[in-house]
Write a protein that holds these residues in place. Structure first.
Motif, PDB file in Angstrom:
ATOM      1  N   LYS A   1      27.829  56.104 -28.681  1.00  0.00           N
ATOM      2  CA  LYS A   1      29.280  55.914 -28.584  1.00  0.00           C
ATOM      3  C   LYS A   1      29.766  55.917 -27.144  1.00  0.00           C
ATOM      4  O   LYS A   1      30.954  55.903 -26.869  1.00  0.00           O
ATOM      5  CB  LYS A   1      29.989  57.026 -29.369  1.00  0.00           C
ATOM      6  N   ASN A   2      28.818  55.948 -26.239  1.00  0.00           N
ATOM      7  CA  ASN A   2      29.163  56.046 -24.833  1.00  0.00           C
ATOM      8  C   ASN A   2      29.240  54.650 -24.208  1.00  0.00           C
ATOM      9  O   ASN A   2      28.248  54.090 -23.768  1.00  0.00           O
ATOM     10  CB  ASN A   2      28.093  56.903 -24.133  1.00  0.00           C
ATOM     11  N   THR A   3      30.439  54.100 -24.154  1.00  0.00           N
ATOM     12  CA  THR A   3      30.561  52.707 -23.701  1.00  0.00           C
ATOM     13  C   THR A   3      30.523  52.577 -22.183  1.00  0.00           C
ATOM     14  O   THR A   3      30.415  51.484 -21.659  1.00  0.00           O
ATOM     15  CB  THR A   3      31.876  52.080 -24.223  1.00  0.00           C
ATOM     16  N   ASP A   4      30.625  53.694 -21.462  1.00  0.00           N
ATOM     17  CA  ASP A   4      30.573  53.626 -19.999  1.00  0.00           C
ATOM     18  C   ASP A   4      29.152  53.742 -19.456  1.00  0.00           C
ATOM     19  O   ASP A   4      28.924  53.559 -18.273  1.00  0.00           O
ATOM     20  CB  ASP A   4      31.375  54.788 -19.375  1.00  0.00           C
ATOM     21  N   ALA A   5      28.218  54.085 -20.334  1.00  0.00           N
ATOM     22  CA  ALA A   5      26.877  54.399 -19.853  1.00  0.00           C
ATOM     23  C   ALA A   5      26.143  53.159 -19.376  1.00  0.00           C
ATOM     24  O   ALA A   5      26.333  52.068 -19.893  1.00  0.00           O
ATOM     25  CB  ALA A   5      26.078  55.066 -20.966  1.00  0.00           C
ATOM     26  N   LYS A   6      25.315  53.340 -18.355  1.00  0.00           N
ATOM     27  CA  LYS A   6      24.383  52.280 -18.002  1.00  0.00           C
ATOM     28  C   LYS A   6      23.026  52.924 -17.778  1.00  0.00           C
ATOM     29  O   LYS A   6      22.921  53.974 -17.168  1.00  0.00           O
ATOM     30  CB  LYS A   6      24.855  51.499 -16.782  1.00  0.00           C
ATOM     31  N   ILE A   7      22.006  52.295 -18.300  1.00  0.00           N
ATOM     32  CA  ILE A   7      20.690  52.888 -18.116  1.00  0.00           C
ATOM     33  C   ILE A   7      19.797  51.930 -17.335  1.00  0.00           C
ATOM     34  O   ILE A   7      19.882  50.720 -17.458  1.00  0.00           O
ATOM     35  CB  ILE A   7      20.032  53.285 -19.454  1.00  0.00           C
ATOM     36  N   GLY A   8      18.982  52.532 -16.497  1.00  0.00           N
ATOM     37  CA  GLY A   8      18.077  51.741 -15.660  1.00  0.00           C
ATOM     38  C   GLY A   8      16.690  51.725 -16.263  1.00  0.00           C
ATOM     39  O   GLY A   8      16.434  52.310 -17.311  1.00  0.00           O
TER      40      GLY A   8
ATOM     41  N   GLN B   1      24.547  48.681 -26.539  1.00  0.00           N
ATOM     42  CA  GLN B   1      24.804  48.825 -27.976  1.00  0.00           C
ATOM     43  C   GLN B   1      23.866  47.937 -28.792  1.00  0.00           C
ATOM     44  O   GLN B   1      23.341  48.356 -29.820  1.00  0.00           O
ATOM     45  CB  GLN B   1      26.277  48.510 -28.299  1.00  0.00           C
ATOM     46  N   SER B   2      23.624  46.708 -28.334  1.00  0.00           N
ATOM     47  CA  SER B   2      22.722  45.859 -29.120  1.00  0.00           C
ATOM     48  C   SER B   2      21.286  46.362 -29.009  1.00  0.00           C
ATOM     49  O   SER B   2      20.512  46.276 -29.961  1.00  0.00           O
ATOM     50  CB  SER B   2      22.874  44.378 -28.748  1.00  0.00           C
TER      51      SER B   2
ATOM     52  N   GLY C   1      20.159  44.662 -13.517  1.00  0.00           N
ATOM     53  CA  GLY C   1      19.239  45.784 -13.343  1.00  0.00           C
ATOM     54  C   GLY C   1      19.573  46.993 -14.205  1.00  0.00           C
ATOM     55  O   GLY C   1      18.875  48.002 -14.152  1.00  0.00           O
ATOM     56  N   TYR C   2      20.628  46.883 -14.980  1.00  0.00           N
ATOM     57  CA  TYR C   2      20.991  47.971 -15.890  1.00  0.00           C
ATOM     58  C   TYR C   2      21.272  47.410 -17.278  1.00  0.00           C
ATOM     59  O   TYR C   2      21.741  46.285 -17.421  1.00  0.00           O
ATOM     60  CB  TYR C   2      22.260  48.689 -15.417  1.00  0.00           C
ATOM     61  N   ILE C   3      21.000  48.204 -18.291  1.00  0.00           N
ATOM     62  CA  ILE C   3      21.429  47.867 -19.637  1.00  0.00           C
ATOM     63  C   ILE C   3      22.676  48.689 -19.904  1.00  0.00           C
ATOM     64  O   ILE C   3      22.626  49.913 -19.917  1.00  0.00           O
ATOM     65  CB  ILE C   3      20.321  48.190 -20.664  1.00  0.00           C
ATOM     66  N   GLU C   4      23.804  47.999 -20.052  1.00  0.00           N
ATOM     67  CA  GLU C   4      25.052  48.744 -20.185  1.00  0.00           C
ATOM     68  C   GLU C   4      25.993  48.057 -21.175  1.00  0.00           C
ATOM     69  O   GLU C   4      25.789  46.906 -21.552  1.00  0.00           O
ATOM     70  CB  GLU C   4      25.741  48.901 -18.817  1.00  0.00           C
ATOM     71  N   GLY C   5      27.025  48.794 -21.582  1.00  0.00           N
ATOM     72  CA  GLY C   5      28.070  48.229 -22.447  1.00  0.00           C
ATOM     73  C   GLY C   5      27.496  47.591 -23.710  1.00  0.00           C
ATOM     74  O   GLY C   5      26.726  48.212 -24.437  1.00  0.00           O
TER      75      GLY C   5
END
Ligand SMILES: [Ca+2]
Ligand SMILES: [Ca+2]
Ligand SMILES: [Ca+2]
Ligand SMILES: [Ca+2]
Length: 266
Positions: free
Chosen positions: A67-74, A37-38, A29-33
């Motif tokens: 550059k935010n590798t901790d982010a997750k977007i819904g 990036q892809s 349910g999230y696009i993260e890590g």
């Protein structure tokens, strides 16, 4: 295919959904890590190939997350940056700014009090949102929106939305329901708790009884729940109540991990 949609000047609701699923590889349910990036890389490529500049929202997005590798977007964050043909998901966000508003809407649209929003109830909800936003629509669009919204939020694929699934519409900081997911109890335990805190045994909780329960819950789950948020929790949960009477089935939506409307196991 889904990445080709990124070239579009406008993306339809169902293309949008394909994009989201394509990049949410693990389906949480999230696009993260790495997924995020892809997505960013392919978004930039696609716009270039189509001879389109990144929009201002896209630029801000790339800057914030590159550059935010901790982010997750819904889903709702994604809707805000992609040029979706009709930003129907944003109507939810406009109408449901707080958890309390969300709970009120839930109570209103779960017309049969089943504890779920089924497709026909969701359709009524969307219809009202479109009317409030003064957006023209026809029956066909309304069906498409209903279908797409259901597909987006129905994580367990049972064809209906439970409170926790739908709560993904809320911004994370407002979304205490996600936290309560971690303190949910089995039915037997939930029933015991309900009876314990319904002190006058009149079959429902009033605000004071709920307050006592929340205090003890927060005390027991300090790592997850915040004592200073009790007033917010209380207002939002009471929004599910029937004029201040919070019955077992309503509290169960927040605190019980099992479906208490289903027959009890023998
Ligand atoms: Ca994911
Ligand atoms: Ca229902
Ligand atoms: Ca579901
Ligand atoms: Ca009571």
């Amino acid at each position: 295919m889904a990445n080709a949609y990124l070239q579009g000047v406008e993306i339809s609701a169902s293309q949008f959904l394909d994009i989201f699923h394509h990049y949410d590889k693990d389906g949480n349910g999230y696009i993260e890590g790495k997924e995020l990036q892809s997505f960013i890389k392919e978004l930039q490529q696609a716009r270039k190939q189509a001879g389109l500049e990144l929009t201002d929202q896209m630029k801000a997005f790339v800057q914030e997350y590159e550059k935010n590798t901790d982010a997750k977007i819904g889903i709702v964050e994604l809707v805000q940056i992609l040029p979706t043909e009709e930003n129907f998901l944003l109507f939810f966000r406009q109408q449901l700014k707080s958890c309390a508003e969300f709970m009120q809407a839930w109570r209103c649209y779960d017309a049969d009090h089943s504890g779920y929003i089924e497709a026909d109830e969701l359709k009524n909800f969307l219809k009202d949102l479109l009317q409030k936003a003064k957006k023209p629509y026809d029956e066909k669009k309304l069906d498409e929106y209903t279908h797409t919204t259901l597909k987006i939020f129905d994580s367990n694929h049972d064809g209906k939305l439970c409170l926790a699934e739908m709560a993904r519409l809320l911004p994370d900081e407002e979304n205490f329901l996600l936290k309560f997911q971690n303190v949910k109890m089995v039915r037997r335990e939930f029933n015991k708790i309900f009876e314990l805190y319904d002190q006058d045994e009149n079959g429902y909780m009033d605000e004071n009884e709920l307050d006592a329960l929340l205090k003890d819950l927060c005390e027991k789950n300090k790592k997850v729940l915040e004592v200073n948020k009790i007033p917010t929790y209380k207002t939002a949960i009471m929004a599910l109540s029937d004029g201040g009477k919070l019955y077992r089935t309503e509290l169960a939506l927040v605190l019980c991990a099992e479906d208490i409307s289903a027959p009890a196991p023998l």
